[in-house]
Design a protein around this motif. Structure first.
Motif, PDB file in Angstrom:
ATOM      1  N   GLU A  59     -36.854 -10.104  12.936  1.00 47.55           N
ATOM      2  CA  GLU A  59     -37.082  -9.783  11.524  1.00 47.55           C
ATOM      3  C   GLU A  59     -36.652 -10.902  10.589  1.00 47.55           C
ATOM      4  N   GLY A  60     -35.908 -11.867  11.111  1.00 45.10           N
ATOM      5  CA  GLY A  60     -35.485 -12.990  10.284  1.00 45.10           C
ATOM      6  C   GLY A  60     -34.359 -12.626   9.341  1.00 45.10           C
ATOM      7  N   SER A  61     -34.219 -13.428   8.288  1.00 42.04           N
ATOM      8  CA  SER A  61     -33.162 -13.226   7.300  1.00 42.04           C
ATOM      9  C   SER A  61     -33.630 -12.265   6.212  1.00 42.04           C
ATOM     10  N   TYR A  62     -32.654 -11.646   5.561  1.00 41.47           N
ATOM     11  CA  TYR A  62     -32.923 -10.806   4.396  1.00 41.47           C
ATOM     12  C   TYR A  62     -32.201 -11.420   3.193  1.00 41.47           C
ATOM     13  N   LEU A  63     -32.959 -11.767   2.161  1.00 44.20           N
ATOM     14  CA  LEU A  63     -32.396 -12.271   0.912  1.00 44.20           C
ATOM     15  C   LEU A  63     -32.685 -11.212  -0.152  1.00 44.20           C
ATOM     16  N   VAL A  64     -31.670 -10.453  -0.497  1.00 44.47           N
ATOM     17  CA  VAL A  64     -31.846  -9.293  -1.368  1.00 44.47           C
ATOM     18  C   VAL A  64     -31.425  -9.677  -2.784  1.00 44.47           C
ATOM     19  N   THR A  65     -32.387  -9.703  -3.697  1.00 44.82           N
ATOM     20  CA  THR A  65     -32.133 -10.107  -5.078  1.00 44.82           C
ATOM     21  C   THR A  65     -32.288  -8.896  -5.992  1.00 44.82           C
ATOM     22  N   VAL A  66     -31.245  -8.598  -6.765  1.00 49.61           N
ATOM     23  CA  VAL A  66     -31.188  -7.349  -7.525  1.00 49.61           C
ATOM     24  C   VAL A  66     -30.645  -7.621  -8.932  1.00 49.61           C
ATOM     25  N   PRO A  67     -31.218  -6.993  -9.978  1.00 50.46           N
ATOM     26  CA  PRO A  67     -30.635  -7.105 -11.327  1.00 50.46           C
ATOM     27  C   PRO A  67     -29.241  -6.474 -11.362  1.00 50.46           C
ATOM     28  N   TRP A  68     -28.381  -6.980 -12.228  1.00 57.02           N
ATOM     29  CA  TRP A  68     -27.061  -6.358 -12.391  1.00 57.02           C
ATOM     30  C   TRP A  68     -27.247  -4.915 -12.843  1.00 57.02           C
ATOM     31  N   PRO A  69     -26.496  -3.981 -12.295  1.00 61.41           N
ATOM     32  CA  PRO A  69     -26.697  -2.562 -12.637  1.00 61.41           C
ATOM     33  C   PRO A  69     -26.171  -2.220 -14.028  1.00 61.41           C
ATOM     34  N   ASP A  70     -26.688  -1.138 -14.559  1.00 62.95           N
ATOM     35  CA  ASP A  70     -26.201  -0.626 -15.838  1.00 62.95           C
ATOM     36  C   ASP A  70     -24.708  -0.323 -15.734  1.00 62.95           C
ATOM     37  N   GLY A  71     -24.001  -0.630 -16.804  1.00 64.01           N
ATOM     38  CA  GLY A  71     -22.580  -0.306 -16.854  1.00 64.01           C
ATOM     39  C   GLY A  71     -21.660  -1.381 -16.341  1.00 64.01           C
ATOM     40  N   ILE A  72     -22.221  -2.441 -15.755  1.00 59.39           N
ATOM     41  CA  ILE A  72     -21.339  -3.445 -15.162  1.00 59.39           C
ATOM     42  C   ILE A  72     -20.889  -4.495 -16.176  1.00 59.39           C
ATOM     43  N   GLU A  73     -21.613  -4.616 -17.290  1.00 61.67           N
ATOM     44  CA  GLU A  73     -21.296  -5.682 -18.241  1.00 61.67           C
ATOM     45  C   GLU A  73     -19.866  -5.573 -18.764  1.00 61.67           C
ATOM     46  N   THR A  74     -19.376  -4.374 -18.962  1.00 59.03           N
ATOM     47  CA  THR A  74     -18.020  -4.202 -19.480  1.00 59.03           C
ATOM     48  C   THR A  74     -16.957  -4.641 -18.474  1.00 59.03           C
ATOM     49  N   LEU A  75     -17.343  -4.785 -17.196  1.00 58.37           N
ATOM     50  CA  LEU A  75     -16.398  -5.231 -16.166  1.00 58.37           C
ATOM     51  C   LEU A  75     -16.433  -6.743 -15.955  1.00 58.37           C
ATOM     52  N   VAL A  76     -17.356  -7.419 -16.632  1.00 52.76           N
ATOM     53  CA  VAL A  76     -17.443  -8.876 -16.531  1.00 52.76           C
ATOM     54  C   VAL A  76     -16.453  -9.506 -17.509  1.00 52.76           C
ATOM     55  N   LYS A  77     -15.722 -10.503 -17.067  1.00 54.99           N
ATOM     56  CA  LYS A  77     -14.780 -11.179 -17.953  1.00 54.99           C
ATOM     57  C   LYS A  77     -15.531 -11.785 -19.142  1.00 54.99           C
ATOM     58  N   PRO A  78     -14.946 -11.745 -20.333  1.00 54.41           N
ATOM     59  CA  PRO A  78     -15.650 -12.226 -21.529  1.00 54.41           C
ATOM     60  C   PRO A  78     -16.197 -13.640 -21.403  1.00 54.41           C
ATOM     61  N   GLU A  79     -15.476 -14.515 -20.734  1.00 60.53           N
ATOM     62  CA  GLU A  79     -15.913 -15.909 -20.647  1.00 60.53           C
ATOM     63  C   GLU A  79     -17.169 -16.098 -19.798  1.00 60.53           C
ATOM     64  N   TYR A  80     -17.549 -15.074 -19.009  1.00 59.31           N
ATOM     65  CA  TYR A  80     -18.729 -15.188 -18.150  1.00 59.31           C
ATOM     66  C   TYR A  80     -19.895 -14.300 -18.596  1.00 59.31           C
ATOM     67  N   ARG A  81     -19.706 -13.489 -19.639  1.00 62.79           N
ATOM     68  CA  ARG A  81     -20.751 -12.545 -19.993  1.00 62.79           C
ATOM     69  C   ARG A  81     -22.035 -13.232 -20.424  1.00 62.79           C
ATOM     70  N   ALA A  82     -21.950 -14.313 -21.175  1.00 61.39           N
ATOM     71  CA  ALA A  82     -23.163 -15.015 -21.610  1.00 61.39           C
ATOM     72  C   ALA A  82     -23.904 -15.601 -20.420  1.00 61.39           C
ATOM     73  N   ASP A  83     -23.194 -15.965 -19.370  1.00 61.63           N
ATOM     74  CA  ASP A  83     -23.840 -16.546 -18.187  1.00 61.63           C
ATOM     75  C   ASP A  83     -24.641 -15.506 -17.411  1.00 61.63           C
ATOM     76  N   LEU A  84     -24.192 -14.260 -17.453  1.00 61.75           N
ATOM     77  CA  LEU A  84     -24.851 -13.192 -16.695  1.00 61.75           C
ATOM     78  C   LEU A  84     -25.794 -12.355 -17.542  1.00 61.75           C
ATOM     79  N   PHE A  85     -25.546 -12.288 -18.842  1.00 62.39           N
ATOM     80  CA  PHE A  85     -26.340 -11.388 -19.687  1.00 62.39           C
ATOM     81  C   PHE A  85     -26.940 -12.073 -20.909  1.00 62.39           C
ATOM     82  N   GLY A  86     -26.711 -13.357 -21.079  1.00 63.12           N
ATOM     83  CA  GLY A  86     -27.241 -14.064 -22.243  1.00 63.12           C
ATOM     84  C   GLY A  86     -26.312 -13.958 -23.432  1.00 63.12           C
TER      85      GLY A  86
END
Length: 247
Positions: free
Chosen positions: A217-244
């Motif tokens: 079956e080879g490799s699996y590369l699973v690409t998924v959008p960040w789930p709802d509700g996770i933004e508040t758990l991202v450190k402030p200094e990285y939020r723009a990198d993950l959410f704009g």
């Protein structure tokens, strides 16, 4: 006098600019190719790392150490085969680092390794490197979050669902075998993913052969959008990198 002053200002400006702009990186620094009677060993680095020279130097040093270790192991196996009168097929290893995300603060890199060391076939493995450009250091995915265990609980069901969909596409309905279970996210390489964009609005989990399915079956590369509700758990200094940028 005005000409002398202008020349001095131009020189000062040029000196300041040269202090800010890193020296160009030769293309040869992004590649390593070593060959011996026992092994051919290759390493390729994503060109974007040339903008982060501390990272490039560190990863190149690591790669040269790995190459030397692989050469010694191959030379030992070659000598043993020759002493026993057995044929020996030279080993081969390819390490290919590619860009996953290049955001204002983060450089996210994925490694795919293919290695053949005398078995029935070669095998593929994965690793990741996340570089904080501001802190000038490598970090783990957990460093992006104020509470990684809570964030992982939001991410894992989504990842398992997407993986199961891809497994069904490749093999049909679940077979009841060992590969029907979702591999634990805590044990897999995972990194922010932006593709061609400037915001890492997704994450990617890298699963080699035998992790989520048989070799066929080879490799699996699973690409998924960040789930709802996770933004508040991202450190402030990285939020723009993950959410704009904040609106």
């Amino acid at each position: 006098m005005r000409g002398v002053l202008a020349a001095a200002l131009l020189l000062a400006g040029s000196s300041a600019l040269s202090a800010r702009v890193p020296a160009p990186v030769p293309a040869s620094d992004l590649m390593i190719r070593q060959a011996s009677p026992g092994i051919e060993w290759r390493w390729r680095m994503a060109p974007e790392t040339a903008t982060q020279q501390a990272l490039l130097r560190s990863m190149r040093t690591e790669a040269l150490g790995e190459a030397a270790k692989a050469r010694r192991a191959a030379a030992k196996d070659l000598a043993s085969a020759q002493a026993a009168g057995f044929p020996f097929r030279p080993y081969e290893t390819i390490n290919d680092w590619t860009l996953a995300a290049d955001t204002p603060r983060l450089l996210s890199l994925a490694l795919e390794t293919w290695s053949h060391t005398g078995g029935a076939h070669g095998n593929t493995g994965f690793a990741v490197r996340i570089w904080d450009k501001t802190a000038r250091r490598s970090i783990g995915i957990d460093a992006l979050f104020t509470d990684w265990p809570r964030a992982r609980k939001l991410i894992e069901p989504q990842y398992c669902r997407m993986l199961a969909e891809e497994q069904r596409r490749r093999r049909g309905e679940p077979t009841g075998g060992a590969f029907d279970a979702c591999p634990s996210l805590a044990e897999q390489p995972i990194l922010p993913w932006a593709g061609l964009g400037q915001v890492a609005s997704q994450y990617r989990v890298l699963l080699g052969p035998y992790v989520a399915g048989p070799y066929s079956e080879g490799s699996y590369l699973v690409t998924v959008p960040w789930p709802d509700g996770i933004e508040t758990l991202v450190k402030p200094e990285y939020r723009a990198d993950l959410f704009g940028p904040a609106r």
